[in-house]
Motif scaffolding. Sequence first.
Motif, short mmCIF file in Angstrom:
data_model
loop_
_atom_site.label_atom_id
_atom_site.label_comp_id
_atom_site.label_asym_id
_atom_site.label_seq_id
_atom_site.Cartn_x
_atom_site.Cartn_y
_atom_site.Cartn_z
N ALA A 1 3.09 -19.39 -14.06
CA ALA A 1 3.42 -18.35 -13.09
C ALA A 1 2.16 -17.64 -12.59
CB ALA A 1 4.39 -17.34 -13.71
N LEU A 2 1.21 -17.39 -13.47
CA LEU A 2 -0.04 -16.74 -13.06
C LEU A 2 -0.88 -17.67 -12.20
CD1 LEU A 2 -0.88 -14.94 -16.41
CD2 LEU A 2 -0.49 -13.82 -14.22
N PRO B 1 -9.94 -18.86 -12.72
CA PRO B 1 -9.53 -19.67 -11.55
C PRO B 1 -8.02 -19.86 -11.45
CG PRO B 1 -10.46 -21.06 -13.27
CD PRO B 1 -10.70 -19.64 -13.69
N GLU B 2 -7.30 -19.72 -12.54
CA GLU B 2 -5.84 -19.84 -12.52
C GLU B 2 -5.16 -18.60 -13.09
OE1 GLU B 2 -4.48 -23.49 -14.17
OE2 GLU B 2 -5.48 -24.72 -12.68
N GLY B 3 -5.83 -17.47 -12.96
CA GLY B 3 -5.22 -16.19 -13.33
C GLY B 3 -5.44 -15.75 -14.76
N VAL B 4 -6.02 -16.62 -15.61
CA VAL B 4 -6.26 -16.26 -17.02
C VAL B 4 -7.72 -16.58 -17.35
CG1 VAL B 4 -3.86 -16.71 -17.64
CG2 VAL B 4 -5.54 -18.54 -17.86
N VAL C 1 4.98 -13.02 -7.44
CA VAL C 1 5.32 -12.33 -8.69
C VAL C 1 4.15 -12.51 -9.65
CG1 VAL C 1 6.93 -12.17 -10.61
CG2 VAL C 1 7.76 -12.76 -8.31
N VAL C 2 3.56 -11.42 -10.08
CA VAL C 2 2.39 -11.46 -10.95
C VAL C 2 2.78 -10.89 -12.31
CG1 VAL C 2 0.01 -10.72 -11.28
CG2 VAL C 2 0.88 -11.15 -8.97
N LEU C 3 2.69 -11.73 -13.33
CA LEU C 3 2.92 -11.27 -14.70
C LEU C 3 1.64 -10.67 -15.27
CD1 LEU C 3 4.98 -14.30 -16.09
CD2 LEU C 3 5.84 -12.18 -15.08
N LYS C 4 1.77 -9.98 -16.36
CA LYS C 4 0.58 -9.40 -17.01
C LYS C 4 -0.29 -10.52 -17.55
CE LYS C 4 -0.89 -6.28 -20.69
NZ LYS C 4 -0.46 -5.41 -21.82
N THR D 1 -4.24 -10.95 -9.76
CA THR D 1 -3.59 -11.03 -11.06
C THR D 1 -3.98 -9.89 -11.99
OG1 THR D 1 -5.35 -12.53 -11.84
CG2 THR D 1 -3.35 -13.53 -10.94
N ALA D 2 -4.93 -9.07 -11.57
CA ALA D 2 -5.28 -7.91 -12.38
C ALA D 2 -4.26 -6.79 -12.25
CB ALA D 2 -6.67 -7.39 -12.01
#
Length: 330
Positions: A284-285, A154-157, A85-88, A295-296
């Motif tokens: 979550a990301l 590295p962790e989605g952000v 599950v990928v959040l914005k 994650t994009a």
Amino acid sequence: MRPTRSSLLPVLALAVAAPALLAAPPAQAQNFFERLFGIKPERPPVPPRGLPEAPPAPLPGGGGEPGQAPAPETPRAPPAPARPVVLKAPSEEGVIGQDLQLNGMSGSLKLERTGTAVTARITLPGTKISQPAESCTVPLGAGSPVTLNPEGKPEGVPRYEAAGAECPLRLDVTEGGILVSTLGSGPVCTFSAADCATTPTGLWGPAPATLLPRASEFDTARGAADKAVRDNYKLMTQRARREDVRPIVTEQAAFSADREQFCRSYAREGTHGFCHLRFTENRALALATRLGANTAVPTATAAPRSRPRPKPAVEGLNPDAAGGGDNVPE
């Protein structure tokens, strides 16, 4: 009239056969009397002709005609594999130029963009070393912009590091704020010349006065973010090897405690829940990134759904009455 011999034969036969008839089944006794006295039994009913016969039962396995081999079953497609599950993901553009404070109440942090480079003006809050009951502040870089090195996602952000500052910091961008941690050996940075000890670790975000009106929005979004964390942890345990499951379960069990410890100092957190939401979204990301997701391209959102607009009032209807606009005044 004297009975003749022929007329007495049935009576004699009956007398002789009586004991056997009493022990015989009813059907055999009835047949005996019919033959003895010449009674013809009724003919059994003949089934009517011309009625359609029932079709033969189909063969098991879906075969067509009787005697034919059953048709092969159509192979079913395998179930689709579970996806993370990928959040914005947040963008640094959402916080550049914003005045942020540690836990929404002290110090200052402001990201600035100069061309393609991103810098930060940071003033760390702390307490005096000589008198711990008194507060103090220390501007990094003597108040000049501190150079931030981009570290990718590295962790989605987006992540930036100020490794060369007097207090080396790591900055992870979140929606409307920045999660800050230290790069040194501990969470405390000591400035002996300024007689100040600072602990910059925490969420740097807006003051609580701007967050309170959005409390219900944060609460709804947090439910979706919590579900994304649970689903991603579950997928990690499904994909992991047997010996790697225990560390994942331990990490998942500690998540709530880690979040509570990280967010307990944010001003009015129990009322608006801003820090809990942003911490959960970033977790979550991070899990989705560990699972190899892109994650994009978000697959879910933690934003609350827009509320439907109220229907315009119709003349002659009472929208405040029970049942809405269905009550028409007499």
